[in-house]
Design an enzyme around this catalytic site. Structure first.
Site, mmCIF file in Angstrom:
data_model
loop_
_atom_site.group_PDB
_atom_site.id
_atom_site.type_symbol
_atom_site.label_atom_id
_atom_site.label_comp_id
_atom_site.label_asym_id
_atom_site.label_seq_id
_atom_site.Cartn_x
_atom_site.Cartn_y
_atom_site.Cartn_z
ATOM 1 N N ASN A 53 0.825 -1.206 0.044
ATOM 2 C CA ASN A 53 0.085 0.029 -0.075
ATOM 3 C C ASN A 53 0.969 1.337 0.234
ATOM 4 O O ASN A 53 1.981 1.296 0.493
ATOM 5 C CB ASN A 53 -0.957 -0.046 1.246
ATOM 6 C CG ASN A 53 0.037 0.373 2.463
ATOM 7 O OD1 ASN A 53 0.103 1.531 2.740
ATOM 8 N ND2 ASN A 53 0.312 -0.820 3.081
ATOM 9 N N LYS A 181 0.209 0.754 16.519
ATOM 10 C CA LYS A 181 0.448 2.272 15.783
ATOM 11 C C LYS A 181 -0.463 3.130 15.291
ATOM 12 O O LYS A 181 -1.536 2.448 14.853
ATOM 13 C CB LYS A 181 1.728 2.005 14.618
ATOM 14 C CG LYS A 181 2.218 3.111 14.140
ATOM 15 C CD LYS A 181 3.214 2.718 12.879
ATOM 16 C CE LYS A 181 2.781 2.642 11.531
ATOM 17 N NZ LYS A 181 3.936 2.022 10.705
ATOM 18 N N LYS A 183 -1.606 6.997 13.725
ATOM 19 C CA LYS A 183 -1.263 8.087 12.650
ATOM 20 C C LYS A 183 -1.286 9.442 13.547
ATOM 21 O O LYS A 183 -2.130 9.582 14.448
ATOM 22 C CB LYS A 183 -2.267 8.289 11.712
ATOM 23 C CG LYS A 183 -2.211 7.064 10.337
ATOM 24 C CD LYS A 183 -0.984 6.882 10.061
ATOM 25 C CE LYS A 183 -0.574 5.559 9.347
ATOM 26 N NZ LYS A 183 0.653 5.269 8.598
ATOM 27 N N ASP A 211 2.954 7.760 13.840
ATOM 28 C CA ASP A 211 3.614 7.711 12.525
ATOM 29 C C ASP A 211 3.174 8.886 11.900
ATOM 30 O O ASP A 211 1.909 9.506 11.668
ATOM 31 C CB ASP A 211 3.205 6.867 11.668
ATOM 32 C CG ASP A 211 3.810 6.455 10.295
ATOM 33 O OD1 ASP A 211 4.225 7.672 9.952
ATOM 34 O OD2 ASP A 211 3.171 5.784 9.487
ATOM 35 N N GLU A 237 7.820 7.868 13.908
ATOM 36 C CA GLU A 237 8.033 7.543 12.655
ATOM 37 C C GLU A 237 7.943 8.527 11.376
ATOM 38 O O GLU A 237 7.036 9.363 11.459
ATOM 39 C CB GLU A 237 7.071 6.194 12.414
ATOM 40 C CG GLU A 237 7.327 5.963 10.949
ATOM 41 C CD GLU A 237 6.303 4.602 10.703
ATOM 42 O OE1 GLU A 237 6.039 3.805 11.481
ATOM 43 O OE2 GLU A 237 6.029 4.474 9.514
ATOM 44 N N GLU A 263 10.410 3.951 4.893
ATOM 45 C CA GLU A 263 9.557 3.060 3.980
ATOM 46 C C GLU A 263 9.349 3.781 2.739
ATOM 47 O O GLU A 263 9.043 3.214 1.643
ATOM 48 C CB GLU A 263 8.135 2.968 4.606
ATOM 49 C CG GLU A 263 7.503 4.479 4.663
ATOM 50 C CD GLU A 263 6.029 4.501 5.321
ATOM 51 O OE1 GLU A 263 5.954 3.985 6.542
ATOM 52 O OE2 GLU A 263 4.945 4.456 4.689
ATOM 53 N N ASP A 290 11.161 -1.312 2.549
ATOM 54 C CA ASP A 290 10.008 -2.155 2.245
ATOM 55 C C ASP A 290 10.385 -2.887 0.792
ATOM 56 O O ASP A 290 10.345 -1.897 -0.206
ATOM 57 C CB ASP A 290 8.665 -1.532 2.177
ATOM 58 C CG ASP A 290 7.652 -2.508 1.806
ATOM 59 O OD1 ASP A 290 7.969 -3.628 1.241
ATOM 60 O OD2 ASP A 290 6.312 -2.060 1.881
ATOM 61 N N HIS A 320 8.082 -1.739 6.468
ATOM 62 C CA HIS A 320 6.842 -1.439 6.309
ATOM 63 C C HIS A 320 6.245 -2.359 5.284
ATOM 64 O O HIS A 320 6.900 -3.185 4.563
ATOM 65 C CB HIS A 320 6.919 0.140 5.435
ATOM 66 C CG HIS A 320 5.733 0.382 4.826
ATOM 67 N ND1 HIS A 320 5.548 0.044 3.482
ATOM 68 C CD2 HIS A 320 4.797 1.164 5.119
ATOM 69 C CE1 HIS A 320 4.582 0.873 3.120
ATOM 70 N NE2 HIS A 320 3.842 1.264 3.987
ATOM 71 N N GLU A 339 5.909 -5.166 9.918
ATOM 72 C CA GLU A 339 4.427 -4.689 10.303
ATOM 73 C C GLU A 339 3.396 -5.604 9.908
ATOM 74 O O GLU A 339 3.565 -6.552 9.208
ATOM 75 C CB GLU A 339 4.406 -3.306 9.462
ATOM 76 C CG GLU A 339 3.283 -2.572 9.437
ATOM 77 C CD GLU A 339 3.410 -1.050 8.756
ATOM 78 O OE1 GLU A 339 4.308 -0.997 7.974
ATOM 79 O OE2 GLU A 339 2.780 -0.394 9.201
HETATM 80 O O1 LIG Z 1 -0.353 5.295 5.857
HETATM 81 C C1 LIG Z 1 0.507 4.611 5.132
HETATM 82 O O2 LIG Z 1 0.924 5.149 4.039
HETATM 83 C C2 LIG Z 1 1.467 3.427 5.719
HETATM 84 C C3 LIG Z 1 2.392 3.653 6.643
HETATM 85 O O3 LIG Z 1 2.865 4.950 6.594
HETATM 86 C C4 LIG Z 1 2.809 2.658 7.533
HETATM 87 O O4 LIG Z 1 2.326 1.642 7.470
HETATM 88 O O5 LIG Z 1 3.763 2.955 8.144
HETATM 89 MG MG LIG Z 2 4.740 4.787 7.888
#
Ligand SMILES: O=C([O-])CC(=O)C(=O)O
Ligand SMILES: [Mg+2]
Length: 387
Positions: A53, A181, A183, A211, A237, A263, A290, A320, A339
């Protein structure tokens, strides 16, 4: 021994989630199936791959350049010296014929997708799980029997309040994960409130990573760092732009706890620049390169060699992407973990259907290849691409 066909299809993984940088309303991934003329136990060997992704399906690059190059290659140029299997390293050279160095862009995603399918086929032809093959060929012969995995979720989503975020995180702990984790990056006050809500339901700060998805400038990064430090989090992150090594280096002077990034670095050379110039600390920080976005496992092994030369342990790598190729690499080549996206990015998130996560670790299935056949909804989708 021949590759007789390579199929590719872009598959939607769109949803209403977003991180601090993008929403996933139009996200898709490429799925590829490499169909061989080899039969094992009466079944044709087909290798499967897909990109992680976060980058869109590189269908155009695959159909215009990379798939034709592989299909047009002489058989001897893609087999090992004994002619008994495909050689992922030789195939990598074929794929990269006519490609200049530098400016890695997203061709690395196309190559990474094909590379995953090649390794799946190679391990199926040897009738071994890929982690076993990797440990025998490149490691100490003994794969780890379980891998640390953490649950990556905590996305922003319309209508999602702190209670729902807490429920989500409780769900991951109930599934057996020990680290979750979330955001952050949409606003300090809101984020601190969300973080404190999650800290109410997880055992301690060490159970939570945050993150930023590359959103912050240095000033914001430091302002957050000062507020985050007392929580003693698992990691902070991808705080600034992935290519801003100076920001990362400067931030490390203001934040003593672990940080993670990588990542969105798609080559050995970009990873090396992070190690050379990013101020990352081998005693505490984590590296998230990744392979499925960055030229595959052949290139990832170059990254591991580079890390060794710079005094880094492979155990600092927690890739990642939440896919089973990195899970195999983690077990076979001794990474620090992988992950996981339980229930997110379906059917690509999570691991083998019948192997539970326990105390933050997951075991690997004893089946030939990467193990896609042990995830019913995923293998159904992959097979539909091969047909
Ligand atoms: O939200 C995303 O693009 C995925 C991401 O950063 C992660 O899995 O660390
Ligand atoms: Mg990330």
């Amino acid at each position: 021994m021949k590759i007789i066909d390579i199929k590719e299809k872009a598959v939607p993984i769109k949803s209403s989630i977003s991180n601090a940088y993008i929403d996933f309303s139009k996200m898709n991934v490429s799925v590829v199936a490499i169909v061989t003329d080899v039969f094992k136990n009466g079944k044709r060997v087909v290798g499967y791959g897909f990109n992680s992704n976060g980058r869109y399906a590189p269908s155009g690059l695959l159909h215009e350049r990379f798939i034709p190059r592989l299909l047009e290659a002489e058989t001897n140029d893609i087999l090992n010296d004994e002619g008994s299997n495909f050689d992922p390293h030789k195939i990598w050279d074929i794929l990269m014929t006519g490609e200049k160095p530098g400016g890695h862009g997203e061709r690395s995603v196309a190559v990474g997708t094909l590379d995953m399918a090649i390794w799946d086929a190679v391990a199926k032809i040897e009738e071994k799980p890929l982690y076993q093959l990797l440990a025998e060929r490149y490691g100490d012969g003994k794969p780890d029997d379980k891998v640390f995995v953490y649950a990556a979720g905590g996305y922003y989503q319309p209508g999602k309040d702190d209670k729902m975020l807490q429920e989500e995180m409780r769900g991951y702990l109930n599934l057996g994960y020990s680290v979750v984790k979330m955001k952050i990056g949409n606003g300090l006050e809101e984020d601190l409130r969300r973080i404190e809500a999650v800290l109410e339901v997880v055992p301690s700060g060490q159970s939570l990573a945050v993150d930023v998805n590359g959103r912050f400038d240095l000033e914001t990064a430091i302002r957050y760092a000062e507020k985050l430090e007392p929580y003693n989090l698992f990691w902070y992150e991808e705080v600034g732009d992935p290519l801003d090594y100076e920001l990362q280096a400067e931030l490390s002077k203001h934040y003593k706890n672990p940080m993670a990034t990588g990542e969105n670095l798609f080559s050995m050379q970009d990873a090396r620049n992070l190690i050379r110039y990013g101020g990352m600390r081998p005693d505490r920080d984590y590296l998230q390169f990744d392979c499925a976005l960055s030229y595959g496992l052949v290139e990832y092994m170059r990254i591991l060699d580079m890390l060794k030369e710079h005094g880094w342990s492979s155990r600092r790598c927690i890739p990642h992407g939440g896919h089973q190729l990195s899970l195999n690499i983690a077990a076979g080549l001794g990474l620090g973990g992988n992950e996981s996206y339980p229930g997110i990015f379906e059917p690509f998130g999570g691991f083998a259907d019948d192997i539970p996560v326990e105390n933050g670790y997951v075991g690997l299935p004893d089946v030939p290849g990467i193990g896609f056949e042990t995830k019913a909804p995923l293998i159904k989708l992959l097979r539909s691409v091969a047909e």
